[in-house]
Design a protein around this motif. Structure first.
Motif, mmCIF file in Angstrom:
data_model
loop_
_atom_site.group_PDB
_atom_site.id
_atom_site.type_symbol
_atom_site.label_atom_id
_atom_site.label_comp_id
_atom_site.label_asym_id
_atom_site.label_seq_id
_atom_site.Cartn_x
_atom_site.Cartn_y
_atom_site.Cartn_z
ATOM 1 N N LYS A 127 0.764 -1.290 0.000
ATOM 2 C CA LYS A 127 0.140 0.143 0.072
ATOM 3 C C LYS A 127 1.030 1.193 0.061
ATOM 4 N N ILE A 128 0.767 1.964 -1.037
ATOM 5 C CA ILE A 128 1.715 3.122 -1.063
ATOM 6 C C ILE A 128 0.922 4.423 -0.197
ATOM 7 N N LEU A 129 1.697 4.553 0.704
ATOM 8 C CA LEU A 129 1.121 5.623 1.567
ATOM 9 C C LEU A 129 1.541 7.202 1.327
ATOM 10 N N LYS A 130 2.782 7.285 0.806
ATOM 11 C CA LYS A 130 3.112 8.618 0.439
ATOM 12 C C LYS A 130 4.394 8.522 -0.768
ATOM 13 N N VAL A 131 4.120 9.812 -1.519
ATOM 14 C CA VAL A 131 5.055 9.937 -2.572
ATOM 15 C C VAL A 131 5.430 11.328 -2.687
ATOM 16 N N THR A 132 6.713 11.366 -2.967
ATOM 17 C CA THR A 132 7.215 13.024 -3.054
ATOM 18 C C THR A 132 8.337 12.917 -4.101
#
Length: 132
Positions: A117-122
Protein backbone atom coordinates in the motif's frame (compact mmCIF):
# COMPACT_ATOMS: atom_id res chain seq x y z
CA UNK A 1 -4.59 -0.67 -12.71
CA UNK A 2 -2.08 0.42 -15.36
CA UNK A 3 1.22 2.06 -14.33
CA UNK A 4 2.03 5.58 -15.56
CA UNK A 5 5.59 6.42 -16.65
CA UNK A 6 6.94 9.74 -17.83
CA UNK A 7 8.64 9.66 -21.22
CA UNK A 8 12.10 10.67 -19.92
CA UNK A 9 12.06 7.87 -17.30
CA UNK A 10 10.97 5.38 -19.96
CA UNK A 11 13.91 6.40 -22.19
CA UNK A 12 16.40 6.39 -19.32
CA UNK A 13 15.33 2.95 -18.09
CA UNK A 14 15.29 1.47 -21.61
CA UNK A 15 18.83 2.81 -22.22
CA UNK A 16 20.08 1.29 -18.96
CA UNK A 17 18.48 -2.06 -19.80
CA UNK A 18 19.85 -2.03 -23.36
CA UNK A 19 23.38 -1.55 -21.99
CA UNK A 20 23.21 -4.47 -19.56
CA UNK A 21 25.17 -7.62 -20.21
CA UNK A 22 23.12 -10.82 -20.57
CA UNK A 23 24.25 -11.85 -17.05
CA UNK A 24 22.86 -8.59 -15.62
CA UNK A 25 19.41 -9.14 -17.13
CA UNK A 26 17.77 -10.67 -14.06
CA UNK A 27 14.18 -11.81 -13.64
CA UNK A 28 13.39 -8.37 -12.16
CA UNK A 29 14.79 -6.61 -15.24
CA UNK A 30 12.48 -8.72 -17.40
CA UNK A 31 9.52 -7.90 -15.15
CA UNK A 32 10.40 -4.19 -15.29
CA UNK A 33 10.55 -4.33 -19.10
CA UNK A 34 7.07 -5.91 -19.12
CA UNK A 35 5.71 -3.26 -16.75
CA UNK A 36 7.19 -0.46 -18.89
CA UNK A 37 5.62 -1.86 -22.05
CA UNK A 38 2.21 -2.03 -20.32
CA UNK A 39 2.55 1.43 -18.80
CA UNK A 40 0.87 4.57 -20.06
CA UNK A 41 3.68 6.86 -21.23
CA UNK A 42 3.02 10.55 -20.63
CA UNK A 43 4.98 13.75 -21.31
CA UNK A 44 7.13 14.71 -18.32
CA UNK A 45 5.05 17.80 -17.55
CA UNK A 46 1.84 15.71 -17.44
CA UNK A 47 2.94 13.07 -14.92
CA UNK A 48 0.81 13.31 -11.77
CA UNK A 49 2.84 14.49 -8.77
CA UNK A 50 1.89 11.46 -6.68
CA UNK A 51 3.20 8.76 -9.07
CA UNK A 52 6.32 6.77 -8.14
CA UNK A 53 9.02 7.42 -10.74
CA UNK A 54 12.81 7.60 -10.85
CA UNK A 55 14.12 9.61 -7.88
CA UNK A 56 10.77 9.44 -6.06
CA UNK A 57 10.80 9.18 -2.30
CA UNK A 58 8.07 6.80 -1.19
CA UNK A 59 6.64 5.22 1.91
CA UNK A 60 4.94 1.87 1.48
CA UNK A 61 3.18 -0.48 3.88
CA UNK A 62 4.13 -4.11 3.29
CA UNK A 63 2.38 -7.25 4.51
CA UNK A 64 0.66 -8.27 7.71
CA UNK A 65 1.67 -7.26 10.29
CA UNK A 66 2.34 -4.02 8.49
CA UNK A 67 5.92 -2.92 7.99
CA UNK A 68 6.59 0.62 6.71
CA UNK A 69 9.43 0.97 4.20
CA UNK A 70 10.77 4.43 3.32
CA UNK A 71 12.99 4.61 0.23
CA UNK A 72 14.02 6.67 -2.78
CA UNK A 73 13.97 4.85 -6.14
CA UNK A 74 17.21 5.44 -8.07
CA UNK A 75 19.15 4.08 -11.04
CA UNK A 76 21.20 1.01 -10.04
CA UNK A 77 24.60 2.76 -9.78
CA UNK A 78 23.15 5.20 -7.20
CA UNK A 79 21.56 2.52 -5.01
CA UNK A 80 22.69 2.63 -1.36
CA UNK A 81 20.50 0.96 1.25
CA UNK A 82 22.32 2.79 4.07
CA UNK A 83 20.97 6.02 2.55
CA UNK A 84 17.55 4.44 1.84
CA UNK A 85 18.16 4.53 -1.94
CA UNK A 86 16.81 1.44 -3.71
CA UNK A 87 17.62 0.32 -7.24
CA UNK A 88 14.83 0.50 -9.78
CA UNK A 89 15.74 -3.14 -10.56
CA UNK A 90 14.86 -4.30 -7.03
CA UNK A 91 11.68 -6.39 -6.70
CA UNK A 92 10.02 -3.64 -4.61
CA UNK A 93 10.79 -0.93 -7.19
CA UNK A 94 9.58 -3.10 -10.08
CA UNK A 95 6.31 -3.61 -8.19
CA UNK A 96 5.75 0.09 -7.43
CA UNK A 97 7.05 2.12 -10.39
CA UNK A 98 4.24 3.98 -12.11
CA UNK A 99 1.69 3.63 -9.31
CA UNK A 100 0.12 6.44 -7.30
CA UNK A 101 -0.04 7.34 -3.66
CA UNK A 102 -2.97 5.48 -2.11
CA UNK A 103 -2.76 2.53 -4.55
CA UNK A 104 -2.47 -1.07 -3.39
CA UNK A 105 -0.46 -3.57 -5.41
CA UNK A 106 -0.17 -7.33 -4.93
CA UNK A 107 3.30 -8.51 -5.93
CA UNK A 108 5.57 -11.48 -5.40
CA UNK A 109 8.62 -10.31 -3.45
CA UNK A 110 11.47 -12.57 -2.29
CA UNK A 111 9.42 -13.46 0.83
CA UNK A 112 6.33 -14.40 -1.22
CA UNK A 113 3.15 -12.64 -2.31
CA UNK A 114 2.69 -9.32 -0.47
CA UNK A 115 0.14 -6.55 -0.50
CA UNK A 116 1.87 -3.19 -0.94
CA UNK A 117 0.00 0.00 0.00
CA UNK A 118 1.62 3.25 -1.17
CA UNK A 119 1.26 5.73 1.70
CA UNK A 120 3.27 8.69 0.46
CA UNK A 121 5.09 9.81 -2.69
CA UNK A 122 7.33 12.87 -2.99
CA UNK A 123 9.08 13.80 -6.21
CA UNK A 124 12.09 16.09 -6.70
CA UNK A 125 10.11 18.60 -8.73
CA UNK A 126 7.80 19.11 -5.75
CA UNK A 127 10.79 19.51 -3.42
CA UNK A 128 12.44 22.07 -5.72
CA UNK A 129 9.23 24.10 -5.94
CA UNK A 130 8.93 24.14 -2.14
CA UNK A 131 12.56 25.26 -1.81
CA UNK A 132 12.06 28.30 -4.09
Amino acid sequence: MKPIVKESDYSTIKNIINNLTPAQKTKEVGQLMNELELAKKVPDKKIPKDVIQLNSYFEVEVGTPAQIIKMTMVIPKNADLAQHKISLFSPLSVALIGFREGASVDWVLPGGLRKLKILKVTNQVQQELVAK
